[in-house]
Design a protein around this motif. Sequence first.
Motif, PDB file in Angstrom:
ATOM      1  N   GLY A   1     -16.015   5.013  -1.113  1.00  0.00           N
ATOM      2  CA  GLY A   1     -14.718   4.587  -0.594  1.00  0.00           C
ATOM      3  C   GLY A   1     -13.528   4.973  -1.452  1.00  0.00           C
ATOM      4  O   GLY A   1     -12.381   4.899  -1.001  1.00  0.00           O
ATOM      5  N   LEU A   2     -13.772   5.397  -2.685  1.00  0.00           N
ATOM      6  CA  LEU A   2     -12.669   5.726  -3.592  1.00  0.00           C
ATOM      7  C   LEU A   2     -11.723   6.812  -3.077  1.00  0.00           C
ATOM      8  O   LEU A   2     -10.502   6.650  -3.181  1.00  0.00           O
ATOM      9  N   PRO A   3     -12.204   7.922  -2.531  1.00  0.00           N
ATOM     10  CA  PRO A   3     -11.267   8.955  -2.077  1.00  0.00           C
ATOM     11  C   PRO A   3     -10.249   8.433  -1.059  1.00  0.00           C
ATOM     12  O   PRO A   3      -9.059   8.746  -1.160  1.00  0.00           O
ATOM     13  N   ALA A   4     -10.676   7.635  -0.128  1.00  0.00           N
ATOM     14  CA  ALA A   4      -9.746   7.096   0.879  1.00  0.00           C
ATOM     15  C   ALA A   4      -8.722   6.166   0.238  1.00  0.00           C
ATOM     16  O   ALA A   4      -7.541   6.175   0.611  1.00  0.00           O
ATOM     17  N   ILE A   5      -9.138   5.385  -0.738  1.00  0.00           N
ATOM     18  CA  ILE A   5      -8.207   4.487  -1.432  1.00  0.00           C
ATOM     19  C   ILE A   5      -7.164   5.299  -2.185  1.00  0.00           C
ATOM     20  O   ILE A   5      -5.971   4.984  -2.164  1.00  0.00           O
ATOM     21  N   LEU A   6      -7.599   6.374  -2.850  1.00  0.00           N
ATOM     22  CA  LEU A   6      -6.661   7.216  -3.589  1.00  0.00           C
ATOM     23  C   LEU A   6      -5.689   7.930  -2.661  1.00  0.00           C
ATOM     24  O   LEU A   6      -4.494   8.055  -2.966  1.00  0.00           O
ATOM     25  N   ARG A   7      -6.169   8.400  -1.518  1.00  0.00           N
ATOM     26  CA  ARG A   7      -5.268   9.042  -0.556  1.00  0.00           C
ATOM     27  C   ARG A   7      -4.225   8.051  -0.063  1.00  0.00           C
ATOM     28  O   ARG A   7      -3.048   8.382   0.081  1.00  0.00           O
ATOM     29  N   ALA A   8      -4.642   6.828   0.188  1.00  0.00           N
ATOM     30  CA  ALA A   8      -3.697   5.793   0.635  1.00  0.00           C
ATOM     31  C   ALA A   8      -2.690   5.480  -0.463  1.00  0.00           C
ATOM     32  O   ALA A   8      -1.493   5.337  -0.199  1.00  0.00           O
ATOM     33  N   ALA A   9      -3.141   5.397  -1.710  1.00  0.00           N
ATOM     34  CA  ALA A   9      -2.240   5.107  -2.828  1.00  0.00           C
ATOM     35  C   ALA A   9      -1.238   6.244  -3.017  1.00  0.00           C
ATOM     36  O   ALA A   9      -0.079   6.002  -3.350  1.00  0.00           O
ATOM     37  N   ARG A  10      -1.671   7.465  -2.784  1.00  0.00           N
ATOM     38  CA  ARG A  10      -0.782   8.614  -2.926  1.00  0.00           C
ATOM     39  C   ARG A  10       0.346   8.565  -1.898  1.00  0.00           C
ATOM     40  O   ARG A  10       1.411   9.144  -2.099  1.00  0.00           O
ATOM     41  N   GLY A  11       0.144   7.861  -0.808  1.00  0.00           N
ATOM     42  CA  GLY A  11       1.175   7.705   0.208  1.00  0.00           C
ATOM     43  C   GLY A  11       2.289   6.762  -0.220  1.00  0.00           C
ATOM     44  O   GLY A  11       3.343   6.708   0.404  1.00  0.00           O
ATOM     45  N   SER A  12       2.076   6.025  -1.288  1.00  0.00           N
ATOM     46  CA  SER A  12       3.082   5.125  -1.833  1.00  0.00           C
ATOM     47  C   SER A  12       4.051   5.914  -2.697  1.00  0.00           C
ATOM     48  O   SER A  12       3.639   6.674  -3.569  1.00  0.00           O
ATOM     49  N   ALA A  13       5.347   5.726  -2.479  1.00  0.00           N
ATOM     50  CA  ALA A  13       6.347   6.434  -3.280  1.00  0.00           C
ATOM     51  C   ALA A  13       6.171   6.134  -4.764  1.00  0.00           C
ATOM     52  O   ALA A  13       6.381   6.998  -5.606  1.00  0.00           O
ATOM     53  N   ALA A  14       5.765   4.923  -5.086  1.00  0.00           N
ATOM     54  CA  ALA A  14       5.608   4.522  -6.482  1.00  0.00           C
ATOM     55  C   ALA A  14       4.438   5.225  -7.160  1.00  0.00           C
ATOM     56  O   ALA A  14       4.437   5.407  -8.376  1.00  0.00           O
ATOM     57  N   MET A  15       3.444   5.657  -6.403  1.00  0.00           N
ATOM     58  CA  MET A  15       2.251   6.270  -6.995  1.00  0.00           C
ATOM     59  C   MET A  15       2.118   7.760  -6.702  1.00  0.00           C
ATOM     60  O   MET A  15       1.266   8.426  -7.268  1.00  0.00           O
ATOM     61  N   ALA A  16       2.939   8.301  -5.839  1.00  0.00           N
ATOM     62  CA  ALA A  16       2.795   9.697  -5.414  1.00  0.00           C
ATOM     63  C   ALA A  16       2.815  10.669  -6.597  1.00  0.00           C
ATOM     64  O   ALA A  16       1.952  11.543  -6.698  1.00  0.00           O
ATOM     65  N   ALA A  17       3.778  10.530  -7.496  1.00  0.00           N
ATOM     66  CA  ALA A  17       3.867  11.449  -8.627  1.00  0.00           C
ATOM     67  C   ALA A  17       2.695  11.275  -9.584  1.00  0.00           C
ATOM     68  O   ALA A  17       2.159  12.256 -10.099  1.00  0.00           O
ATOM     69  N   GLN A  18       2.289  10.044  -9.807  1.00  0.00           N
ATOM     70  CA  GLN A  18       1.188   9.754 -10.734  1.00  0.00           C
ATOM     71  C   GLN A  18      -0.122  10.377 -10.249  1.00  0.00           C
ATOM     72  O   GLN A  18      -0.932  10.819 -11.039  1.00  0.00           O
ATOM     73  N   LEU A  19      -0.304  10.411  -8.937  1.00  0.00           N
ATOM     74  CA  LEU A  19      -1.562  10.896  -8.371  1.00  0.00           C
ATOM     75  C   LEU A  19      -1.458  12.294  -7.768  1.00  0.00           C
ATOM     76  O   LEU A  19      -2.420  12.776  -7.163  1.00  0.00           O
ATOM     77  N   ALA A  20      -0.317  12.945  -7.937  1.00  0.00           N
ATOM     78  CA  ALA A  20      -0.090  14.248  -7.306  1.00  0.00           C
ATOM     79  C   ALA A  20      -1.147  15.283  -7.679  1.00  0.00           C
ATOM     80  O   ALA A  20      -1.544  16.091  -6.850  1.00  0.00           O
ATOM     81  N   ASP A  21      -1.602  15.274  -8.922  1.00  0.00           N
ATOM     82  CA  ASP A  21      -2.562  16.287  -9.377  1.00  0.00           C
ATOM     83  C   ASP A  21      -4.014  15.842  -9.264  1.00  0.00           C
ATOM     84  O   ASP A  21      -4.912  16.536  -9.733  1.00  0.00           O
ATOM     85  N   VAL A  22      -4.242  14.692  -8.647  1.00  0.00           N
ATOM     86  CA  VAL A  22      -5.598  14.151  -8.523  1.00  0.00           C
ATOM     87  C   VAL A  22      -6.235  14.642  -7.224  1.00  0.00           C
ATOM     88  O   VAL A  22      -5.651  14.512  -6.146  1.00  0.00           O
ATOM     89  N   ASP A  23      -7.415  15.231  -7.336  1.00  0.00           N
ATOM     90  CA  ASP A  23      -8.195  15.621  -6.151  1.00  0.00           C
ATOM     91  C   ASP A  23      -8.982  14.391  -5.715  1.00  0.00           C
ATOM     92  O   ASP A  23     -10.031  14.079  -6.280  1.00  0.00           O
ATOM     93  N   ALA A  24      -8.460  13.689  -4.742  1.00  0.00           N
ATOM     94  CA  ALA A  24      -9.059  12.421  -4.305  1.00  0.00           C
ATOM     95  C   ALA A  24     -10.521  12.592  -3.906  1.00  0.00           C
ATOM     96  O   ALA A  24     -11.352  11.730  -4.198  1.00  0.00           O
TER      97      ALA A  24
END
Length: 76
Positions: free
Chosen positions: A24-47
Motif C-alpha cells: 500500500g505504500l506507493p499509493a500513499i506516497l502518490r497521494a501525499a505528493r498531491g499535497s502542496a506541502a509535500m510535493a517538493a519533498q517527494l518530487a524525486d521519489v519513485d513511489a
Amino acid sequence: MTPEYFDALETLDPEARERSLMAGLPAILRAARGSAAMAAQLADVDADAVTSRAALARLPVTRKSELLERQKAGRD
C-alpha cells in the motif's frame, strides 16, 4: 470463547500484514505528493519503488514542525 476482532486484518499473520502494508505504500506516497506541502519533498521519489522497509527508510524525513510551516506557507 472466541475473541472478536474489528476485521480480518487484525488476525493476519505478521508476514502477510507486512506484505499488505508494503504493497500500500506507493499509493500513499502518490497521494501525499498531491499535497502542496509535500510535493517538493517527494518530487524525486519513485513511489512505485517504495515497497519495503529499506526503501521506506530512504525517504526524506519531514518533521511535524516543518510540515506545519509548509502548510501555512501554502495558505498565504
